[in-house]
Write an enzyme that holds these catalytic residues in place. Structure first.
Site, mmCIF file in Angstrom:
data_model
loop_
_atom_site.group_PDB
_atom_site.id
_atom_site.type_symbol
_atom_site.label_atom_id
_atom_site.label_comp_id
_atom_site.label_asym_id
_atom_site.label_seq_id
_atom_site.Cartn_x
_atom_site.Cartn_y
_atom_site.Cartn_z
ATOM 1 N N SER A 58 4.468 2.666 7.772
ATOM 2 C CA SER A 58 4.202 1.407 6.849
ATOM 3 C C SER A 58 5.302 0.841 5.892
ATOM 4 O O SER A 58 6.159 1.849 5.693
ATOM 5 C CB SER A 58 3.073 1.955 5.960
ATOM 6 O OG SER A 58 1.899 2.417 6.719
ATOM 7 N N ASP A 69 0.000 -7.727 1.036
ATOM 8 C CA ASP A 69 0.410 -6.268 1.209
ATOM 9 C C ASP A 69 2.005 -6.124 0.968
ATOM 10 O O ASP A 69 2.648 -5.755 1.912
ATOM 11 C CB ASP A 69 0.087 -5.519 2.354
ATOM 12 C CG ASP A 69 -0.039 -4.168 2.286
ATOM 13 O OD1 ASP A 69 0.260 -3.533 1.169
ATOM 14 O OD2 ASP A 69 0.010 -3.422 3.407
ATOM 15 N N HIS A 107 0.752 -1.251 0.045
ATOM 16 C CA HIS A 107 -0.083 0.040 -0.127
ATOM 17 C C HIS A 107 0.767 1.150 -0.063
ATOM 18 O O HIS A 107 0.467 2.261 0.064
ATOM 19 C CB HIS A 107 -1.081 0.049 1.273
ATOM 20 C CG HIS A 107 -0.391 0.182 2.466
ATOM 21 N ND1 HIS A 107 -0.139 -0.828 3.273
ATOM 22 C CD2 HIS A 107 -0.025 1.186 3.288
ATOM 23 C CE1 HIS A 107 0.231 -0.517 4.548
ATOM 24 N NE2 HIS A 107 0.526 0.798 4.592
#
Length: 207
Positions: free
Chosen positions: A195, A99, A51
Site C-alpha cells: 500500500s 486515500d 490508510h
C-alpha cells in the site's frame, strides 16, 4: 515516469532493478517492521496512501535509497508529521476515498525524487503500468491470508482495467471511476504491505 500510488495488495512479480526504482521508499515501524511503501516526491516529502496512517509519527521511519531492507544500506529517516488528505473517509471498510497522505521527513533525503503525475484523467484501459513493493508475495483466497513480505523490492507489470471491470471486481460502493483506477494481470498484482507504493508507466524513466 510520474508518481501516483496504489492502494491494494506484489504477487507473481520479480526482483526489482534498484536503478529503476530510486525514489521508492519503505515505511517501517521503529522496530524495523515494514508496513507500507511510498515515493519520495521532494527531498523532505513522501507520497503514500492515507490508510497507511497506522502509527504515530514518532513510531515510524522511512528507509530510502535502497532496494534491500536487510542490507542495512540507504538512509533511515524519522517522520516529523503525517498529512492525510482532509477528505479521507472510509464509508465502506477497506475502500477509502481520497486515500492520499504526505509524510514530512525529519530531515531531507539524499535519494532521487520522482515528479508527481499531473494527469487529470486515468490512463486508458489496456495501459501497461508497473507496481513495486516489499509486501506479501503470496495470497490464499481460501482463508483470505497473506504470506510474509519480501526483504528485497519486487515489481510486476499490471494492466489498467475498464471502469466496468473494476466495478464488477470491487463493487459500485467501493470503486469510484471518477477518482480511482484499478490494474492487474492474471496472478500478478500488488499485495498486503505494498500500500502507498508507486504505480508508474516506465520505471527508471526519470533517471
Amino acid at each position: 515516469h510520474k508518481a501516483t500510488y496504489q492502494e491494494y495488495r506484489v504477487v507473481g512479480g520479480s526482483v526489482a532493478d534498484p536503478a529503476a526504482w530510486p525514489s521508492t521508499v519503505a515505511l517501517e515501524t521503529t522496530y524495523g517492521s515494514p508496513f507500507c511503501g511510498g515515493s519520495l516526491v521532494a527531498p523532505q516529502w513522501v507520497l503514500t496512501a492515507g490508510h497507511c496512517r497506522i502509527y504515530p509519527s514518532g513510531q515510524i521511519r522511512v528507509v530510502a535509497g535502497t532496494a534491500d531492507l536487510a542490507a542495512g544500506t540507504g538512509q533511515t529517516l524519522g517522520v516529523a508529521r503525517q498529512v492525510r488528505h482532509p477528505n479521507y473517509r472510509q464509508s465502506v471498510p477497506g475502500a477509502p476515498r481520497d486515500d492520499v497522505m504526505l509524510l514530512r521527513l525529519a530531515e531531507p533525503s539524499s535519494a532521487p525524487t520522482i515528479p508527481l503525475s499531473t494527469a487529470t484523467k486515468p490512463p486508458p484501459a489496456g495501459t501497461l503500468l508497473h507496481v513495486a513493493g516489499w509486501g506479501s508475495t503470496t495470497y490464499s483466497a481460501a482463508n483470505d491470508s497473506f504470506g510474509p513480505g519480501s526483504p528485497v523490492l519486487r515489481t510486476t507489470p499490471v494492466r489498467v482495467k475498464t471502469a466496468e471491470q473494476c466495478v464488477d471486481a470491487y463493487g459500485a460502493n467501493a470503486f469510484y471511476p471518477q477518482d480511482m483506477v484499478c490494474a492487474s494481470l492474471p496472478r500478478r498484482d500488488a499485495c498486503a504491505g505494498d500500500s502507498g507504493g508507486p504505480l508508474v508507466d516506465q520505471p527508471g524513466a526519470e533517471a
